[in-house]
Write an enzyme that holds these catalytic residues in place. Structure first.
Site, PDB file in Angstrom:
ATOM      1  N   ARG A 168       0.827  -1.223  -0.201  1.00  0.00           N
ATOM      2  CA  ARG A 168      -0.126   0.073   0.235  1.00  0.00           C
ATOM      3  C   ARG A 168       0.775   1.363  -0.050  1.00  0.00           C
ATOM      4  O   ARG A 168       0.416   2.296   0.569  1.00  0.00           O
ATOM      5  CB  ARG A 168      -0.855  -0.048   1.228  1.00  0.00           C
ATOM      6  CG  ARG A 168      -2.014  -1.215   1.254  1.00  0.00           C
ATOM      7  CD  ARG A 168      -2.755  -1.538   0.040  1.00  0.00           C
ATOM      8  NE  ARG A 168      -3.606  -2.562   0.085  1.00  0.00           N
ATOM      9  CZ  ARG A 168      -3.201  -3.856  -0.513  1.00  0.00           C
ATOM     10  NH1 ARG A 168      -2.096  -3.985  -1.180  1.00  0.00           N
ATOM     11  NH2 ARG A 168      -4.016  -4.883  -0.374  1.00  0.00           N
ATOM     12  N   SER A 226     -10.946  -0.703   4.082  1.00  0.00           N
ATOM     13  CA  SER A 226     -10.024  -1.310   4.997  1.00  0.00           C
ATOM     14  C   SER A 226      -9.340   0.099   5.589  1.00  0.00           C
ATOM     15  O   SER A 226      -8.511   0.944   4.715  1.00  0.00           O
ATOM     16  CB  SER A 226      -8.937  -2.012   4.529  1.00  0.00           C
ATOM     17  OG  SER A 226      -9.640  -3.416   3.972  1.00  0.00           O
ATOM     18  N   GLU A 286      -4.416   2.777   6.594  1.00  0.00           N
ATOM     19  CA  GLU A 286      -4.052   2.839   5.237  1.00  0.00           C
ATOM     20  C   GLU A 286      -5.160   3.961   4.668  1.00  0.00           C
ATOM     21  O   GLU A 286      -4.540   4.478   3.523  1.00  0.00           O
ATOM     22  CB  GLU A 286      -4.897   1.569   4.573  1.00  0.00           C
ATOM     23  CG  GLU A 286      -4.733   1.512   3.151  1.00  0.00           C
ATOM     24  CD  GLU A 286      -5.543  -0.141   2.603  1.00  0.00           C
ATOM     25  OE1 GLU A 286      -5.900   0.061   1.664  1.00  0.00           O
ATOM     26  OE2 GLU A 286      -5.496  -0.863   3.349  1.00  0.00           O
TER      27      GLU A 286
END
Length: 347
Positions: free
Chosen positions: A167, A241, A343
């Site tokens: 990520r 998420s 995230e």
């Protein structure tokens, strides 16, 4: 050219009604350059903060933005060459990511089927190195073009230039707020290489009674799974998420596993183990004997079906969502000694 005191409520999936001091849209590189010239020459150029919005699906606004927000609306998907194994497609950064996935499926081009139904736009895909079910964007990435905020010059970046990580990319680190991604070129397989061992894909395919495996069947399985456990941002405000899955070394994992036998972990590179952040959150809580999963305080909450997803049930503020995330990460740290990192970009 710039709108002022502009509400960003329709442009972020957490449904935060914050305002940008200056706001404008661009649908081409030429249009973007005109805006940048005006930005540097006018009063907006003195504003402190600047950002580009795509789908607004990976951002949490905690207040009004005293600066400039540009909305990327560059669209279009075009053939950009092929070889024996691959077809190269160039997509405008303002294209819907799921729309791009569906375009690939409709043309029998493989590689992104596991990434179906991920919210957001094409431009965010390399910035975040989005991923799901054992596949990441770097697996299909070929190149991108980006415009320099300061000079308006176009720069091209290849795979090695992007420094992709979990990520992560160079655009979230070294080049944060320096470039505006305008197009991304992907390398799609003519013959599929299926990735169905991760998560519940194999089980869902069996449930679907799939006899002949296709990329379309894999995408449908992924969409079924996502829709069964993730809230629709159009109905309940969320950004998918909220936390990254943390990585720890194997010795630490073995010690934790002896204490928590049900702990979920997946081997990655070297002796590193990736933990399931959702499991960690679900097995810690606001007080002894209670789980964060399904927890709600006012309109800020942790989703009842997926603990990794923080939600706005109506009128939660960005600060309330952020504060809940800090309570959750602190609880996980106290329980397991593991650090959770967001995230979602908190602004």
């Amino acid at each position: 050219m710039f709108e002022t005191n502009f509400s960003l409520l329709p442009y972020n999936t957490f449904h935060m009604d914050v305002r940008a001091e200056y706001f404008a849209r661009f649908g081409s590189v030429e249009n973007l350059r005109e805006l940048l010239d005006a930005f540097h020459q006018g009063s907006a150029g003195n504003a402190g903060q600047r950002m580009v919005l795509g789908g607004g699906s990976n951002v949490l606004f905690t207040g009004n933005l005293p600066g400039l927000v540009l909305k990327n609306e560059i669209r279009g998907i075009q053939w950009d060459g092929e070889d024996n194994d691959y077809v190269y497609l160039k997509a405008g950064a303002g294209e819907s990511w799921h729309g791009f996935v569906m375009h690939c499926l409709n043309h029998d081009l493989a590689g992104v089927e596991n990434l179906a139904l991920i919210p957001g736009n094409v431009g965010a895909s390399p910035m975040q190195n989005i991923g799901a079910y054992g596949v990441e964007v770097r697996d299909v990435f070929h190149a991108l073009d980006a415009v320099d905020w300061e000079t308006g010059e176009i720069h091209s970046f290849g795979l090695s230039d992007c420094a992709f990580g979990y990520r992560e990319s160079v655009f979230k680190q070294q080049y944060r707020n320096r470039f505006i991604i305008t197009s991304v070129t992907y390398r799609l397989l003519k013959k599929p290489q299926f990735h169905i061992a991760y998560g519940a894909i194999q089980h869902e395919l069996e449930k679907m009674q799939v006899k002949d495996l296709t990329i379309q069947a894999v995408a449908r399985a992924v969409m079924n799974i996502r829709q069964s456990k993730l809230p629709d941002p159009a109905v309940i405000g969320n950004a998918g998420s909220f936390f990254k899955n943390p990585e720890i070394d194997k010795d630490t994992f073995d010690r934790l596993k002896s204490k928590f036998p049900d702990m979920v972990g997946y081997p990655v590179s070297g002796d590193r183990i990736k933990l399931a952040a959702g499991w960690l959150i679900e097995h810690s809580g606001p007080e002894p004997g209670k789980s964060w999963k399904g927890y709600r305080l006012g309109d800020a909450g942790c989703h009842e079906k997926q603990a990794l997803v923080l939600v706005n049930y109506g009128h939660a503020s960005g600060t309330e969502i952020r504060d809940l995330s800090l309570r959750i990460s602190g609880s996980v740290k106290d329980t397991f000694g593991v650090d959770l990192q967001p995230e979602v970009n908190i602004i």
